[in-house]
Scaffold this motif. Structure first.
Motif, PDB file in Angstrom:
ATOM      1  N   SER A   1      12.326 -19.572 -14.302  1.00 52.18           N
ATOM      2  CA  SER A   1      12.911 -20.273 -15.536  1.00 52.18           C
ATOM      3  C   SER A   1      14.392 -20.125 -15.812  1.00 52.18           C
ATOM      4  O   SER A   1      14.908 -19.013 -14.872  1.00 52.18           O
ATOM      5  CB  SER A   1      12.148 -19.525 -16.806  1.00 52.18           C
ATOM      6  OG  SER A   1      12.360 -18.033 -16.542  1.00 52.18           O
ATOM      7  N   THR A   2      14.969 -21.031 -16.215  1.00 57.66           N
ATOM      8  CA  THR A   2      16.576 -20.774 -16.423  1.00 57.66           C
ATOM      9  C   THR A   2      17.171 -21.110 -17.839  1.00 57.66           C
ATOM     10  O   THR A   2      16.458 -22.021 -18.424  1.00 57.66           O
ATOM     11  CB  THR A   2      17.206 -21.814 -15.345  1.00 57.66           C
ATOM     12  OG1 THR A   2      16.540 -21.664 -14.032  1.00 57.66           O
ATOM     13  CG2 THR A   2      18.668 -21.323 -15.177  1.00 57.66           C
TER      14      THR A   2
ATOM     15  N   TYR B   1      14.915 -24.420 -19.066  1.00 56.71           N
ATOM     16  CA  TYR B   1      13.698 -24.907 -18.320  1.00 56.71           C
ATOM     17  C   TYR B   1      12.911 -23.575 -18.209  1.00 56.71           C
ATOM     18  O   TYR B   1      13.325 -22.632 -17.614  1.00 56.71           O
ATOM     19  CB  TYR B   1      14.096 -25.320 -16.903  1.00 56.71           C
ATOM     20  CG  TYR B   1      14.423 -26.714 -16.793  1.00 56.71           C
ATOM     21  CD1 TYR B   1      13.732 -27.859 -17.532  1.00 56.71           C
ATOM     22  CD2 TYR B   1      15.861 -26.907 -16.278  1.00 56.71           C
ATOM     23  CE1 TYR B   1      14.516 -29.159 -17.270  1.00 56.71           C
ATOM     24  CE2 TYR B   1      16.154 -28.189 -16.020  1.00 56.71           C
ATOM     25  CZ  TYR B   1      15.488 -29.319 -16.665  1.00 56.71           C
ATOM     26  OH  TYR B   1      16.009 -30.632 -16.396  1.00 56.71           O
ATOM     27  N   SER B   2      11.542 -23.814 -18.786  1.00 56.52           N
ATOM     28  CA  SER B   2      10.643 -22.594 -18.578  1.00 56.52           C
ATOM     29  C   SER B   2       9.479 -23.159 -17.893  1.00 56.52           C
ATOM     30  O   SER B   2       9.115 -24.132 -17.755  1.00 56.52           O
ATOM     31  CB  SER B   2      10.220 -22.048 -19.931  1.00 56.52           C
ATOM     32  OG  SER B   2      11.344 -21.622 -20.694  1.00 56.52           O
TER      33      SER B   2
ATOM     34  N   THR C   1      15.148 -16.350 -14.247  1.00 49.40           N
ATOM     35  CA  THR C   1      14.414 -15.312 -13.826  1.00 49.40           C
ATOM     36  C   THR C   1      13.517 -15.810 -12.718  1.00 49.40           C
ATOM     37  O   THR C   1      12.840 -16.963 -12.888  1.00 49.40           O
ATOM     38  CB  THR C   1      13.626 -14.666 -15.129  1.00 49.40           C
ATOM     39  OG1 THR C   1      14.677 -14.247 -15.788  1.00 49.40           O
ATOM     40  CG2 THR C   1      12.652 -13.679 -14.803  1.00 49.40           C
TER      41      THR C   1
END
Lengths: 164, 200
Positions: free
Chosen positions: A59-60, A74-75, A130
């Motif tokens: 994710s970001t 974005y997940s 992450t």
């Protein structure tokens, strides 16, 4: 004081490829820094997977500036994209800089702080990603959002930083 | 055979013959020559730490860099950065952040610290590390106020924040102590803070 920030590996493309790999990354450092300079065949989001995993564990969150500041997220992704509008285009004048924090520990999720500059999209961006795994990072697969290739001459340099 | 240095040393001068012998003998040592050195590291243990301090920082570098990950049970307690134990109103800071759907900014003047990880409910997390790369520039120059730049943030898979922060300490003294602190809750186990020096 012990010197560090050592080059681990450098790749300069002599043919256009969509995937670039750093494998068997030594586990002797604390952080990794990956520097990319170059371009893509056509506008493409850039990013990576680790340890060969395409699980939905990335994710970001982005902040970017074109003519004004914007933010996106974005997940639950199967790769970690480091730019939203800050994609790469033709030529060789684009940059990306990634910090893989505490990549070799096996107790926390992994955090990646990135910067992207892209003249093709007239955009500068920063992001935090992450990787939802506590496993150590031993390989990185650099890729694009649409399978477009990185241009000949694009460079990828991986450094290791070891805390005393 | 020459005595090969076991580690990087500027005083070790090899002749071409030495180099040739080393290559032929597959006895090539790892020689590290970089301008970036590790000064100190703190890893938080089982008890949360309200403060992480780097003391007696050598003045032999041009710039400093802190690389860290931080965990905490509190998402609403700011992380404060101070120099030389100064808690006076001698700091200013500004930040550009991305919160996922909106970009924001913030800052403070005549503040008692540079504030990292400011926003309530978007601060540190117990499971997802907040990552920091913090540069302290010209930290020994006694003709300048001290400036800081930082890239930091965390993504919580549905929330989180990325920040670009600048800071200023209105003092010309050389920086010899750096403190990162939380007023309550503190940094959890596995939080890690590493200080590096960059030569000029």
């Amino acid at each position: 004081m012990p010197a560090t920030y050592e080059p681990i590996s450098t790749q300069t493309l002599t043919s256009a490829v969509a995937d670039v790999f750093f494998t068997s990354i030594p586990q002797i450092y604390t952080d990794l820094v990956l520097v990319m300079v170059g371009g893509c065949a056509a506008n493409s989001g850039i990013g990576f997977r680790v340890n060969g995993s395409n699980a939905n564990m990335y994710s970001t969150t982005f902040v970017e500036g074109i003519t004004s500041a914007t933010s996106f997220r974005y997940s639950v992704q199967n790769w970690l994209r480091i730019g939203y509008n800050a994609s790469w285009g033709a030529g060789l004048g684009q940059t990306a800089f990634m910090n893989f924090q505490n990549y070799s520990n096996t107790t926390t999720y992994k955090s990646v702080l990135s910067r992207v500059g892209t003249i093709e999209m007239n955009c500068a961006g920063a992001s935090v990603g992450t990787i939802h795994t506590t496993g150590a990072i031993s390989s990185i697969n650099i890729m694009t959002s649409n399978g477009n290739s990185y241009n000949i001459g694009t460079t990828f340099t991986l450094y290791g930083i070891k805390a005393a | 055979m020459p005595q090969f240095p076991s580690q990087s040393s500027a005083s070790d001068i090899w002749s071409l013959t030495d180099v040739s012998r080393a290559i032929q003998g597959q006895n090539w040592p790892i020689v590290v020559q970089t301008a970036y050195e590790s000064i100190a590291t703190t890893v938080v243990g089982a008890s949360p730490a309200l403060t992480v301090t780097f003391n007696s920082i050598p003045s032999t570098y041009k710039h400093l860099q802190i690389r860290a990950i931080a965990l905490s049970n509190s998402d609403s307690v700011p992380v404060l950065l101070r120099f030389n134990s100064d808690s006076g109103s001698n700091y200013s800071w500004h930040t550009l952040n991305g919160q996922g759907s909106v970009a924001g900014s913030g800052g403070g003047t005549s503040a008692s610290s540079v504030i990292l990880t400011l926003n309530a409910n978007r601060g540190l997390n117990a499971s997802y590390p907040w990552a920091y790369v913090v540069d302290i520039l010209d930290y020994t120059d006694t003709n300048k106020y001290k400036t800081v730049r930082a890239l930091h943030g965390a993504d919580y898979n549905g929330s989180g924040e990325i920040n670009l922060t600048s800071g200023n300490w209105r003092n010309t003294a050389a920086v010899s102590t750096i403190t990162l602190s939380m007023a309550s809750s503190g940094f959890n186990q596995y939080s890690s803070f590493a200080l590096y020096g960059i030569k000029g």
